[in-house]
Every structure is written in structure tokens, then in C-alpha cells.
Design a protein around this motif. Structure first.
Motif, PDB file in Angstrom:
ATOM      1  N   LYS A 123       3.515   4.148   6.343  1.00 42.47           N
ATOM      2  CA  LYS A 123       4.309   2.930   6.213  1.00 42.47           C
ATOM      3  C   LYS A 123       3.355   1.739   6.242  1.00 42.47           C
ATOM      4  O   LYS A 123       2.556   1.598   7.166  1.00 42.47           O
ATOM      5  CB  LYS A 123       5.312   2.843   7.362  1.00 42.47           C
ATOM      6  CG  LYS A 123       6.244   1.657   7.250  1.00 42.47           C
ATOM      7  CD  LYS A 123       7.303   1.674   8.327  1.00 42.47           C
ATOM      8  CE  LYS A 123       8.218   0.494   8.131  1.00 42.47           C
ATOM      9  NZ  LYS A 123       9.335   0.500   9.076  1.00 42.47           N
ATOM     10  N   GLN A 124       3.406   0.934   5.185  1.00 45.35           N
ATOM     11  CA  GLN A 124       2.462  -0.184   5.059  1.00 45.35           C
ATOM     12  C   GLN A 124       2.976  -1.214   4.063  1.00 45.35           C
ATOM     13  O   GLN A 124       4.018  -1.015   3.444  1.00 45.35           O
ATOM     14  CB  GLN A 124       1.101   0.335   4.580  1.00 45.35           C
ATOM     15  CG  GLN A 124       1.155   0.941   3.182  1.00 45.35           C
ATOM     16  CD  GLN A 124      -0.186   1.549   2.774  1.00 45.35           C
ATOM     17  OE1 GLN A 124      -0.900   2.086   3.610  1.00 45.35           O
ATOM     18  NE2 GLN A 124      -0.507   1.478   1.504  1.00 45.35           N
ATOM     19  N   THR A 125       2.202  -2.262   3.901  1.00 38.08           N
ATOM     20  CA  THR A 125       2.515  -3.284   2.904  1.00 38.08           C
ATOM     21  C   THR A 125       2.117  -2.749   1.537  1.00 38.08           C
ATOM     22  O   THR A 125       1.019  -2.206   1.369  1.00 38.08           O
ATOM     23  CB  THR A 125       1.745  -4.595   3.200  1.00 38.08           C
ATOM     24  OG1 THR A 125       2.082  -5.033   4.511  1.00 38.08           O
ATOM     25  CG2 THR A 125       2.075  -5.668   2.202  1.00 38.08           C
ATOM     26  N   LEU A 126       3.009  -2.875   0.575  1.00 29.73           N
ATOM     27  CA  LEU A 126       2.740  -2.362  -0.774  1.00 29.73           C
ATOM     28  C   LEU A 126       1.647  -3.193  -1.449  1.00 29.73           C
ATOM     29  O   LEU A 126       1.708  -4.417  -1.475  1.00 29.73           O
ATOM     30  CB  LEU A 126       4.023  -2.399  -1.618  1.00 29.73           C
ATOM     31  CG  LEU A 126       3.949  -1.744  -2.990  1.00 29.73           C
ATOM     32  CD1 LEU A 126       3.643  -0.250  -2.859  1.00 29.73           C
ATOM     33  CD2 LEU A 126       5.242  -1.946  -3.748  1.00 29.73           C
ATOM     34  N   MET A 127       0.654  -2.486  -1.993  1.00 30.78           N
ATOM     35  CA  MET A 127      -0.472  -3.127  -2.674  1.00 30.78           C
ATOM     36  C   MET A 127      -0.226  -3.090  -4.192  1.00 30.78           C
ATOM     37  O   MET A 127       0.546  -2.268  -4.672  1.00 30.78           O
ATOM     38  CB  MET A 127      -1.779  -2.381  -2.343  1.00 30.78           C
ATOM     39  CG  MET A 127      -2.110  -2.349  -0.856  1.00 30.78           C
ATOM     40  SD  MET A 127      -2.232  -3.995  -0.118  1.00 30.78           S
ATOM     41  CE  MET A 127      -3.728  -4.572  -0.850  1.00 30.78           C
TER      42      MET A 127
END
Length: 148
Positions: A123-127
Motif C-alpha cells: 500500500k503506497q502512493t501511486l507513482m
């Protein structure tokens, strides 16, 4: 010579028709004005009752009003999303589109420009896309299956 003109039966009949029409119109006007007066009285009574209820229960209206507005906003958003998806014949439903910079779950995100499959492990910020650096991705199954 005395030339006195007698009223013809047709003129007498016409004048009685005109008189009847006047009476009918006067009656219709009175009937209409009475109906308007009744409707006005009803409206004032109804609005007076509504205003009195709101005055007496304003705290309830305020408490419940916030929840109703939020509920309405959710329904309005869902309806707008449905409308955009169906009217524009979008190949990818908007709820399955993801924009760079938003928090996303792990999974495969297909670039909407070049079609490259970008894999997100945690789960992370979309690049942006690894290939073309485009900022719009999709998790739509049909689009993913067509490219395979």
C-alpha cells in the motif's frame, strides 16, 4: 309616416345569449375567486403549521439535517458516477481509475496511455507509469484481460 323599427326575433335571441354569457362569466369569476381564496387559506395554514413544527423542533432538524445532507451527497456522487460512465460509454469505469499521487492498495495498475502493467507491491502512493510517465492508471479487469 311612422317608421318604427321592431326588434327582430334574431336580435332578441342574440341579446339574451350575450346576457347569459355575461352571467356565466360572472359566475365563473366568482367561483374561481372563491377557489383561490380557499387555496390561499389552505396554503397559509399548511405553511404556518410547518413553520411552527420547525420552530419547535429546530434542534432535531439541525441534528438530522447533517446526516441527511451527507447521505444525499453520497447518493448524488454515485448517480453522477453512473451517469458519466454510461453516457460517455467509458471503456473503464471511473471508480476503477486511479490518479498518480493517491494512496492505492497492492495490485496491478495498467497505464491508460501505453498499456504497461505497473505492479504495486505494498500500500503506497501511486507513482507515474514506469514507461511513459503518464499519471492515470486502471485496475479494470476487461482492460487488463484484453492486453494479456
Amino acid at each position: 309616416m311612422n317608421s318604427m323599427k321592431k326588434d327582430s326575433p334574431k336580435e332578441t335571441h342574440d341579446s339574451s345569449l350575450v346576457e347569459e354569457a355575461r352571467k356565466t362569466l360572472a359566475g365563473a369569476k366568482d367561483w374561481f375567486l372563491e377557489d383561490v381564496a380557499l387555496m390561499t387559506a389552505y396554503w397559509h395554514d399548511k405553511m404556518g403549521y410547518t413553520e411552527a413544527w420547525v420552530d419547535a423542533n429546530w434542534h432535531y432538524v439541525l441534528d438530522e439535517g447533517h446526516e441527511l445532507v451527507e447521505e444525499f451527497d453520497e447518493k448524488e456522487d454515485a448517480a453522477l458516477l453512473w451517469l458519466i460512465n454510461h453516457v460517455n460509454n467509458n471503456p473503464v469505469p471511473l471508480e476503477e481509475c486511479h490518479v498518480v499521487g493517491t494512496e492505492v492498495e497492492p495490485g496491478n495498475y495498467r497505464c491508460m496511455s501505453c498499456g504497461h502493467e505497473n505492479v504495486v507491491e505494498t500500500k503506497q502512493t501511486l507513482m507515474p507509469c514506469e514507461i511513459c510517465h503518464y499519471g492515470l492508471m486502471s485496475t479494470h479487469e476487461e482492460l487488463t484481460n484484453k492486453a494479456s
